[in-house]
Write an enzyme that holds these catalytic residues in place. Structure first.
Site, short mmCIF file in Angstrom:
data_model
loop_
_atom_site.label_atom_id
_atom_site.label_comp_id
_atom_site.label_asym_id
_atom_site.label_seq_id
_atom_site.Cartn_x
_atom_site.Cartn_y
_atom_site.Cartn_z
N ASP A 234 -13.86 1.60 -2.38
CA ASP A 234 -14.23 2.58 -3.01
C ASP A 234 -13.45 2.20 -4.31
OD1 ASP A 234 -11.99 3.31 -2.07
OD2 ASP A 234 -12.85 4.87 -1.42
N ASP B 50 -2.17 -1.50 -3.60
CA ASP B 50 -2.90 -0.02 -4.67
C ASP B 50 -0.77 0.40 -4.75
OD1 ASP B 50 -3.05 2.26 -4.49
OD2 ASP B 50 -4.73 2.45 -2.60
N TYR C 150 0.50 -1.20 -0.06
CA TYR C 150 -0.66 -0.23 0.26
C TYR C 150 0.86 1.53 0.04
CZ TYR C 150 -3.94 3.61 1.30
OH TYR C 150 -4.07 4.35 2.03
#
Length: 372
Positions: A360, A254, A215
């Site tokens: 999201d 991510d 991340y």
């Protein structure tokens, strides 16, 4: 006709002339003047209101046309080019999900920014985990403070590794596996700020490869933490290259960067202004790929989804604000980057575009054949 004229004369005579009217007191005169002024103002206001109303209606029509054109343009931006369909616009995670079964000789790896495990669990998180049934599941932005005891995860994945931030309900990365790794690490060698790394990286070593779940640090609102992002990128590039000299590397999660103008809906307005799409960040990512062999001594990496979909504008992140999902205004921030020599073993790499609403972000998935 004379009688009518006489009647008119009579009516005129009944109406006192100005000289014959009784004089008004100062207060009455003021009231009368105010009434006349108010009447004039009312008349003027009425005319102005009418004109303003017309102007507003005209402006509204123009705005509607502009909004429609903008919405159409935005939808086209998010829909992709001629080589693929538009992404779904659902805002709630489906409860009935199915995917093609993986081959017997394949290993499936999935990555998903869940924007908080506790929140995602209330919005259908388990439905995706069950349907995907990945052999290795990388979860980012978990926001957990302790290793979770979710039966959906503990029963499915015997090997679970959680990188947890020192800050409460912040960041967090988890890598869960059905395959036992040879080793596990949670650090980024050489990085001077251990607290900045904690909760952002987990590396699993297997027989033929490394799986690195990250991340990645965000450059922050107003790019206030861009220097921290540069520092992360500098040390991560050294780290992933070192791993690549030993075994194949699969890097996912991510990554907090939109590598090219195709990877976000509005590149021009965001360039060098918005975290994830600055010259410093995109150049760093390009250096890691080393596509053109600029660094002759370094190996090459492949952004797998982009390699397989060179012109498609599909995204993995849609803000909950401003109806971004419906308008197709997104960013591709979640991806798989692998050692170039591993590319021939990749069977499939896709964005699970319909899996939206529990977070999201949409998950990404990769399948490889051969020994893992």
């Amino acid at each position: 006709m004379p009688p009518k004229r006489a009647a008119a004369s009579k009516r005129k005579a009944e109406t006192p002339s100005e000289d014959e009217q009784e004089p008004l007191s100062p207060s009455d005169a003021q009231s009368s003047q105010e009434e006349r002024t108010a009447k004039k103002r009312k008349t003027t206001a009425s005319k102005t209101k009418t004109a303003t109303g017309k102007a507003k209606r005209t402006a509204a029509k123009g705005a509607s046309k502009a909004m429609a054109a903008s919405s159409q343009s935005q939808s086209q931006n998010g829909a992709g080019t001629d080589d693929g369909p538009a992404q779904p616009t659902n805002k709630v995670l489906p409860t009935h999900i199915s995917f093609p079964e993986k081959g017997e000789d394949a290993v499936r790896v999935a990555a998903w920014n869940i924007c908080g495990l506790a929140a995602a669990q209330k919005k259908g998180f388990k439905y995706y985990v069950e349907a995907e049934d990945a052999d290795i599941l990388i979860l980012t932005e978990t926001k957990v403070n302790n290793p979770p005891a979710d039966p959906e995860l503990t029963n499915r994945y015997p090997y679970r590794y959680w990188a947890i931030s020192d800050k409460k309900t912040y960041a967090g990365t988890g890598v869960l596996s059905k395959i036992e790794p040879l080793s596990v690490t949670y650090d980024l060698p050489g990085h001077p700020d251990k607290s900045a790394v904690k909760g952002r990286i987990v590396t699993l070593e297997f027989e033929s490869c490394y799986v690195v779940g990250t991340y990645v640090t965000n450059a922050g609102t107003g790019l206030k933490t861009l220097d921290a992002k540069k520092e992360w990128n500098e040390h991560f590039e050294v780290y992933i290259r070192d791993l690549d000299t030993r075994k194949h590397v699969i890097w996912s999660g991510d990554l907090n960067v939109a590598p090219t103008a195709l990877d976000l809906a509005n590149p021009k307005t965001n360039w060098n202004k918005t975290p994830g799409y600055t010259e410093a960040e995109t150049n760093s990512f390009a250096r890691i790929l080393n596509t053109k062999g600029e660094d002759a001594d370094a190996g090459k990496f492949v952004d797998v989804w982009r390699q397989r979909h060179p012109d498609l504008r599909h995204y993995t992140y849609f803000s909950y604000r401003f109806n971004c999902r419906e308008k197709g205004l997104g960013w591709r921030l979640d991806m798989f980057v692998v050692s170039e020599r591993l590319g021939e073993r990749v069977r499939m790499c896709e964005i699970r575009s319909e899996i939206y609403g529990a977070s999201d972000h949409c998950p990404v998935v990769l399948e490889l054949v051969g020994t893992f």
